[in-house]
Enzyme design. Structure first.
Site, PDB file in Angstrom:
ATOM      1  N   GLU A 128       0.855  -1.181   0.000  1.00  0.00           N
ATOM      2  CA  GLU A 128       0.000   0.000   0.000  1.00  0.00           C
ATOM      3  C   GLU A 128       0.897   1.239   0.000  1.00  0.00           C
ATOM      4  OE1 GLU A 128      -2.689   0.496   3.328  1.00  0.00           O
ATOM      5  OE2 GLU A 128      -3.770   2.069   2.286  1.00  0.00           O
ATOM      6  N   GLY A 268       2.882   2.516  10.888  1.00  0.00           N
ATOM      7  CA  GLY A 268       2.643   1.740  12.104  1.00  0.00           C
ATOM      8  C   GLY A 268       2.514   0.258  11.816  1.00  0.00           C
ATOM      9  N   MET A 270       0.401  -2.769   8.759  1.00  0.00           N
ATOM     10  CA  MET A 270      -0.292  -2.929   7.479  1.00  0.00           C
ATOM     11  C   MET A 270      -1.183  -4.160   7.502  1.00  0.00           C
ATOM     12  SD  MET A 270      -0.845  -1.758   4.516  1.00  0.00           S
ATOM     13  CE  MET A 270      -2.036  -2.557   3.461  1.00  0.00           C
ATOM     14  N   GLU A 271      -2.404  -3.971   7.000  1.00  0.00           N
ATOM     15  CA  GLU A 271      -3.473  -4.963   7.137  1.00  0.00           C
ATOM     16  C   GLU A 271      -3.512  -6.031   6.055  1.00  0.00           C
ATOM     17  OE1 GLU A 271      -3.963  -1.631   6.326  1.00  0.00           O
ATOM     18  OE2 GLU A 271      -5.555  -1.441   4.830  1.00  0.00           O
ATOM     19  N   ASN A 272      -2.412  -6.374   5.411  1.00  0.00           N
ATOM     20  CA  ASN A 272      -2.412  -7.399   4.355  1.00  0.00           C
ATOM     21  C   ASN A 272      -3.273  -8.595   4.750  1.00  0.00           C
ATOM     22  OD1 ASN A 272      -0.116  -5.887   3.256  1.00  0.00           O
ATOM     23  ND2 ASN A 272       0.964  -6.781   4.982  1.00  0.00           N
ATOM     24  N   GLU A 305      -5.580  -3.016  12.637  1.00  0.00           N
ATOM     25  CA  GLU A 305      -5.241  -3.833  11.458  1.00  0.00           C
ATOM     26  C   GLU A 305      -6.171  -5.035  11.364  1.00  0.00           C
ATOM     27  OE1 GLU A 305      -3.426  -2.155   9.606  1.00  0.00           O
ATOM     28  OE2 GLU A 305      -2.572  -0.849  11.141  1.00  0.00           O
TER      29      GLU A 305
HETATM   30 ZN    ZN Z   1      -5.720   1.593   8.688  1.00  0.00          ZN
END
Ligand code: ZN
Length: 874
Positions: A128, A268, A270-272, A305
């Site tokens: 992202e 901070g 990442m929501e992969n 996340e």
């Molecule tokens: Zn977010």
């Protein structure tokens, strides 16, 4: 590095792409300097698109090794490849075909930390917003949803662990000590959610049984030997999974959920999908080295996340203009989670402090933009407090306007209607209109219009007529590219408090819609008449901070003192006290500029003492109340002609008077809060520590203070007090040296040491920061180090950074440019520290401007930095 092309992306230019990529197979042969990537993409021409339409894929600094369609290598004239674009000039006539691409990349040389890179010998990815195009050519945009199968191959000794999104399907040994793993993610996802991690990592295992009884395997991967520091993160993850089921009915959907902590990360976390990658700062903690704020951040970011799995991943964004669709909503969800896990009142006050500290100055300066922007040059620069924090406030206002039941019904409809889609803000608003039958067109301006609205409020009481009147006027200040603003719908929660401290009611109201304690402001002016009000009440406005606005209230100090003691709304009670403090500090600032000694009303310091010792209030709340407005908060409220040294002096003077007035009460309370039991990170214990720390800060201003701080057991907090309040003393120097010796090998803990020293007020800190940049533990390539030292100095040290001779700005500009050579994204974010330069007094203003101009004149600046610098100067 992408240099600036000057291109401006516009929301109105959005159009669906001609081609889709329903399936993506990736094969990675990992090697630090030459990783080989084979991508097999199923390409589908969209219905109605002419077969002659060229297929144009995004790239960024790529080297193409091979390209084939349906098994046949393309001839040189069939395509055009540059580092940042691959064009297939004449795609096959068939609606569907298979494109095979081979690229080679060098993760070890990737210092921008976007795409595939190495952190501490671990391979990891960050895609992202537009990092996937640094791995292979692709339609790298969030509305292209694809089902991914990923094969990863590496030498076993270098990378025993091979992870990607989704569920594990296969793994095995190969010749020459190599091995491989295959992962499959059944949920179609945009490329920005792709992730791969490979390396030698330690594992903390857990499991969670979902509401429908499915067992999910949980894993948190950390640097070997640090497993014991991930226990709190694992606990927070399980609580997050449970909470999303209870509060939103959202169940997790894969068999595994993995989190990896890495030490080089731009943001901070990442929501992969199924494989969150975290800055290790937001995973690792133990009682000795983490502060209570660290624990609270870990809990909030783990939750954030995780919550993205539904708000972001299952339902994603159509384009990057819609970033707040996932971010504002997910911040709202993590705020609610923390409020439920901790204290709602304390959480709300902390949120508002953060919003005012970060979003208000953004909204009131040259970088202001709507929650949903219409233009950008570099999307990386729109991961802002406005998109995240104000975006969350907008969702909160929807709930305030609709009420909890309709809000939940709207969210349910959102999940049902848009699951599996790439959606827009219009889609989001529509579900709430559909469940409530309301028209949210005026409300939608919160997404479209930048700037912080202001309400001017005055009141009159007519005793004879038993009528109480509120005159309310709204205005929205002009912001860049938006000089004329439309009138907003502002939900203003309020209450009337009688002399006995009880709520005052009314018989009827006219002039505005008022329901459930909320006045709905929709026009420029409202005269709101409350009848049947026999005594003049104190007015408590914007309770719970129902709208992210500023208020100009003609309210007597007596009323503020009264509300600070009696308002039943805990937020507004805190606000009343905070307003009194701010007003006193601004008056003192002016006295200091006039060459006078500042004077403060005795009752202010006395009130501080009463709040500190009020056992009816939770300790965390008392700690927040006692925290004086920060130097930059005061600067923001003053608005222009800022002299940070005068603000500092005003704040010191008030703190000293509060400490002297309450010396006995504060020290008795400080002693009574000593924590003797075993450590617990829970909110109540943290609250007691927070109160103790702020008392220590006050007590350190008294003659015996330095000794007290030197003896304190709460290491990091006491070190900060010593270093900031008694800088240069033997106690402070010894404590800093001892801390350094003790944590020499621990980068995250040493970050606190950098941070504390970068924050020491005063002119001498510039030189200290320069010296610390040569410290062996400092690295210009590591974002956490840079943020701890340079970030703290430039955004949290007003007197040091804004040194009158401009030396702080010079060091800053030099360093930003140095960081930029490696990591434009981090450099651009650092550079925003100068966004309020126009509010400085003329001398500093000219020097700050010069630093900006020095950066602007550099050739081949990255798109990221040029965008920030030019908008800041505009
Ligand atoms: Zn977010």
């Amino acid at each position: 590095m992408r240099t600036d092309t000057g291109h401006v992306f516009k929301l109105e230019d959005y159009r669906p792409s001609d081609y889709l990529i329903p399936r993506t197979s990736l094969d990675f042969r990992l090697s630090p300097d030459a990783t080989h990537v084979t991508a097999l993409l199923t390409i589908e021409r969209r219905e109605g698109v002419a077969p002659t339409a060229p297929l144009v894929l995004d790239g960024d600094a790529l080297t193409l090794l091979g390209v084939a369609i349906d098994g046949h290598a393309l001839a040189a004239g069939d395509y055009e490849a540059t580092p940042d674009r691959l064009t297939i000039l004449k795609p096959p006539a068939a609606q569907c075909f298979e494109l095979r691409l081979e690229t080679e990349i060098a993760p070890s040389r990737n210092e921008a930390l976007m795409g595939l890179y190495r952190s501490n010998n671990v391979y990891c990815t960050q895609c992202e917003a537009e990092g996937f195009r640094r791995i292979t050519y692709f339609l790298d945009r969030p509305d292209i949803l694809s089902v991914y199968t990923v094969r990863v191959e590496a030498p076993h000794n270098e990378a025993p662990l091979l992870l990607s999104n989704g569920n594990p399907v296969e793994r095995g040994a190969l010749a020459n000590g190599r091995h491989y793993a295959v992962w499959h993610d059944p949920f179609p996802k945009p490329s920005y959610l792709f992730a791969l991690v490979a390396g030698a990592l330690g594992k903390v295992a857990g499991s969670f049984t979902t509401m429908s009884g499915r067992e999910v395997e949980l894993g948190i991967y950390v640097e070997p030997g640090k497993e014991r520091l991930a226990g709190y993160a694992m606990d927070a993850l399980k609580r997050s999974m449970k909470w999303d089921e209870d509060a939103f009915g959202r169940e997790y959907d894969l068999d595994v959920f993995n989190i990896v902590a890495v030490s080089d990360f731009n943001m901070g976390a990442m929501e992969n999908k199924g494989l969150n990658v975290f800055n290790d700062k937001y995973v690792l903690a133990d009682e000795e080295t983490a502060t209570d704020a660290d624990f609270a951040n870990i809990e909030a970011i783990i939750a954030h996340e995780y919550f993205h799995n539904w708000t972001g991943n299952r339902i994603t964004c159509r384009d990057w203009f819609q970033l707040c669709l996932k971010e504002g909503l997910t911040v709202y969800r993590d705020h609610e989670f923390s409020a439920d896990q901790r204290s709602r009142a304390v959480k709300r006050i902390a949120e508002v402090r953060t919003l005012r500290a970060h979003q208000f100055p953004e909204d009131q300066g040259p970088l202001a933009h709507p929650v949903r922007p219409r233009r950008y040059r570099e999307i990386n620069n729109f991961y802002t407090a406005t998109v995240y924090e104000k975006g969350s406030e907008v969702v909160r206002m929807i709930r305030t306007i609709l009420g909890p039941e309709l809000f939940r019904a709207g969210m349910d409809l959102y999940f049902e209607r848009h699951d599996g889609q790439a959606a827009t803000i219009e889609d989001f608003l529509k579900v709430f209109e559909d469940v409530s039958g309301r028209d949210l067109a005026q409300f939608a301006l919160w997404y479209h219009q930048a700037g912080t609205p202001n309400l001017t409020v005055s009141s009159t009481h007519n005793a004879a007529a038993r009528e109480f009147i509120l005159e309310i006027e709204q205005s929205v200040p002009p912001t860049p590219a938006e000089s004329r603003k439309r009138l907003m719908h502002i939900p203003l929660a309020f209450g009337f408090v009688g002399a006995d401290g009880k709520p005052v009611t009314w018989a009827a109201v006219e002039g505005a819609t008022v329901d459930d304690g909320v006045i709905h402001i929709r026009k420029r002016r409202h005269t709101v008449r409350f009848s049947g009000v026999s005594e003049r009440p104190s007015v408590s406005l914007n309770r719970g901070f129902s709208a992210p606005i500023t208020l100009s209230v003609q309210q007597k100090a007596d009323d503020q003192f009264f509300l600070a003691a009696h308002d039943s709304d805990p937020f507004s009670r805190w606000q009343a006290f905070n307003t009194l403090l701010t007003d006193a500090l601004i008056a003192a600032f002016r006295q200091i500029l006039d060459g006078k000694e500042p004077v403060f009303a005795a009752r202010l310091a006395e009130l501080a003492g009463r709040v500190a010792c009020d056992e009816a209030l939770e300790p965390a709340y008392r700690a927040l109340a006692l925290a004086l407005p920060g130097e930059s908060d005061i600067a923001r409220d003053i608005g222009k002609g800022i002299d940070p040294d005068a603000i500092f002096a005003a704040r010191e003077a008030l703190a000293r008077i509060i400490a002297e007035t309450n010396r006995d009460a504060f020290s008795a309370l400080y002693d009574s809060l000593a924590d003797n039991g075993p450590f617990s990170p829970d909110a109540a214990s943290a609250g007691r520590r927070a109160l103790r720390n702020i008392l220590l800060d006050y007590l350190s201003l008294l003659p015996e203070g330095a000794a007290l701080a030197a003896r304190s057991v709460i290491l990091v907090a006491a070190l900060a007090v010593l270093a900031h309040r008694h800088s240069g003393t033997a106690e402070a120097e010894q404590a800093l040296a001892a801390f350094e010796a003790r944590y020499r090998g621990d980068a995250l803990v040493l970050d606190k040491w950098f941070q504390i020293q970068a924050g020491v007020p005063g002119a001498q800190t510039v030189d200290k920061v320069r010296a610390l940049m040569q410290h062996p533990a400092f690295s210009i390539a590591n974002p956490n180090r840079v943020r701890s030292l340079i970030g703290t100095f430039s955004s949290a040290n007003q007197t040091g950074f804004h040194r009158p001779d401009g030396e702080g700005y010079r060091l800053f500009a030099e360093t930003v440019l140095e960081v930029e050579k490696r990591n434009p994204q981090v450099a651009a974010r650092l550079a925003t520290a100068l966004r309020s330069w126009r509010s400085l007094e003329p001398g500093r203003q000219a020097k700050a401007k010069q630093a900006l101009l020095d950066m602007a004149k550099v050739e081949n600046l990255s798109a990221d930095l040029r965008d920030i610098v030019e908008r800041t100067l505009a």
